[in-house]
Scaffold this active site. Structure first.
Site, PDB file in Angstrom:
ATOM      1  N   CYS A  72      73.648   1.820  -2.504  1.00  0.00           N
ATOM      2  CA  CYS A  72      72.241   1.678  -2.876  1.00  0.00           C
ATOM      3  C   CYS A  72      71.358   2.112  -1.705  1.00  0.00           C
ATOM      4  CB  CYS A  72      71.958   0.218  -3.222  1.00  0.00           C
ATOM      5  SG  CYS A  72      70.241  -0.113  -3.617  1.00  0.00           S
ATOM      6  N   CYS A 182      68.291   7.801  -5.296  1.00  0.00           N
ATOM      7  CA  CYS A 182      68.597   6.471  -5.838  1.00  0.00           C
ATOM      8  C   CYS A 182      69.878   6.635  -6.648  1.00  0.00           C
ATOM      9  CB  CYS A 182      67.452   5.991  -6.733  1.00  0.00           C
ATOM     10  SG  CYS A 182      67.863   4.532  -7.727  1.00  0.00           S
TER      11      CYS A 182
HETATM   12  N1  DGL Z   1      70.319   2.016  -7.012  1.00  0.00           N
HETATM   13  C1  DGL Z   1      69.351   1.697  -6.052  1.00  0.00           C
HETATM   14  C2  DGL Z   1      69.142   2.796  -5.008  1.00  0.00           C
HETATM   15  O1  DGL Z   1      69.976   3.621  -4.758  1.00  0.00           O
HETATM   16  C3  DGL Z   1      67.990   1.166  -6.412  1.00  0.00           C
HETATM   17  C4  DGL Z   1      67.629   0.555  -7.640  1.00  0.00           C
HETATM   18  C5  DGL Z   1      66.678  -0.609  -7.487  1.00  0.00           C
HETATM   19  O2  DGL Z   1      65.464  -0.420  -7.316  1.00  0.00           O
HETATM   20  O3  DGL Z   1      67.212  -1.683  -7.559  1.00  0.00           O
HETATM   21  O4  DGL Z   1      68.102   2.808  -4.393  1.00  0.00           O
END
Ligand code: DGL
Length: 264
Positions: A72, A182
């Site tokens: 993430c 993301c």
């Molecule tokens: N999957 C997450 C990232 O790579 C973010 C998603 C969220 O805002 O929770 O930033």
């Protein structure tokens, strides 16, 4: 070493990273934790993201993980410094693939899709500053894509509409690379490509994270070479059905080769 690799995200996004990890590390066991109940993390204050990340890592440590991959961008941006100073096991983070995009662009214009939290992070600011003399970065928060992905909606008319709305901001800017900053966004790659056409390259961070993970496993001499099949357990604070769908259709794993558990 036979212990599992712990991978976590605010939700299901990190599965786009897990896909590559499973291919490149076929002898490892994996535990994937999706904190979907608390997603999205993007708009949350840094302190809250650190608190949630610690809870996730404590859980993965209890499950005896030998290394943690934060799949993430948002959590990495907000928390990795704190987490590395708190825990002694290796923690791998990720960041938007700005560097390769800036090195490869021929037009000198790159589009970046990410969350608010990632754009506000110190790391992103430093990296983009480093390249800003040579490359114009066009930034776009694509918050709703996280919400759609968490609902398991990857292809509806509403999804297409919002993608076209976000990508509109990249039009007529001579962009030749788009960075998916993301981990939820690679699920929409087909729709993004339909919108921008074949001439724009789309890149994400999965390759870089996988390379780094392999590297760390070798450096610490904890690479598992004794088994020949991935073992995979998912834990989620949210909907188990979405995870099953992604395991079957996105990761292409047979249902008897993974387990999905609900947690609080
Ligand atoms: N999957 C997450 C990232 O790579 C973010 C998603 C969220 O805002 O929770 O930033």
């Amino acid at each position: 070493m036979n212990k599992p690799i712990g991978v976590f995200d605010s939700g299901i996004g990190g599965i786009s990273i897990l896909k590559d990890l499973l291919i490149e590390l076929p002898c490892e066991k994996f535990i994937y934790l999706a904190d979907s109940k608390n997603a999205p993390y993007g708009p949350l204050p840094e302190k809250k993201i650190i608190e949630l990340a610690e809870k996730n890592i404590d859980f993965l440590i209890k499950k005896e993980c030998k290394i943690i991959v934060i799949a993430c961008n948002t959590i990495t941006a907000a928390a990795i410094k704190n987490l590395r100073s708190k825990y002694s096991l290796p923690i791998i983070g990720l960041e938007p693939a700005i560097k390769p995009a800036c090195l490869k662009t021929k037009t000198g214009a790159v589009g970046v899709l990410a969350t608010q939290g990632t754009f506000e992070g110190e790391h992103f600011k430093n990296t983009s500053k480093k390249y800003s003399n040579y490359v114009k970065l066009h930034l776009q928060i694509a918050k709703e894509l996280v919400d759609f992905a968490e609902k398991g909606d990857f292809d509806s008319d509403n999804v297409k509409k919002i993608i076209s709305h976000y990508l509109n901001n990249f039009k007529n800017r001579n962009i030749d690379y788009i960075v998916l900053g993301c981990t939820h966004y690679p699920f929409f790659i087909k729709q993004i490509k339909e919108c921008v056409g074949e001439n724009i390259q789309i890149i994400d961070s999965s390759e870089a994270v996988t390379r780094r993970t392999k590297d760390i496993l070798m450096t610490y001499k904890i690479l598992n070479i004794s088994e020949f099949e991935n073992k995979l357990i998912f834990y989620t604070t949210g909907n188990t059905e979405i995870l099953k769908k992604l395991a079957n259709n996105y990761l292409n794993i047979a249902p008897n080769n993974y387990i999905v558990e609900k947690m609080n």
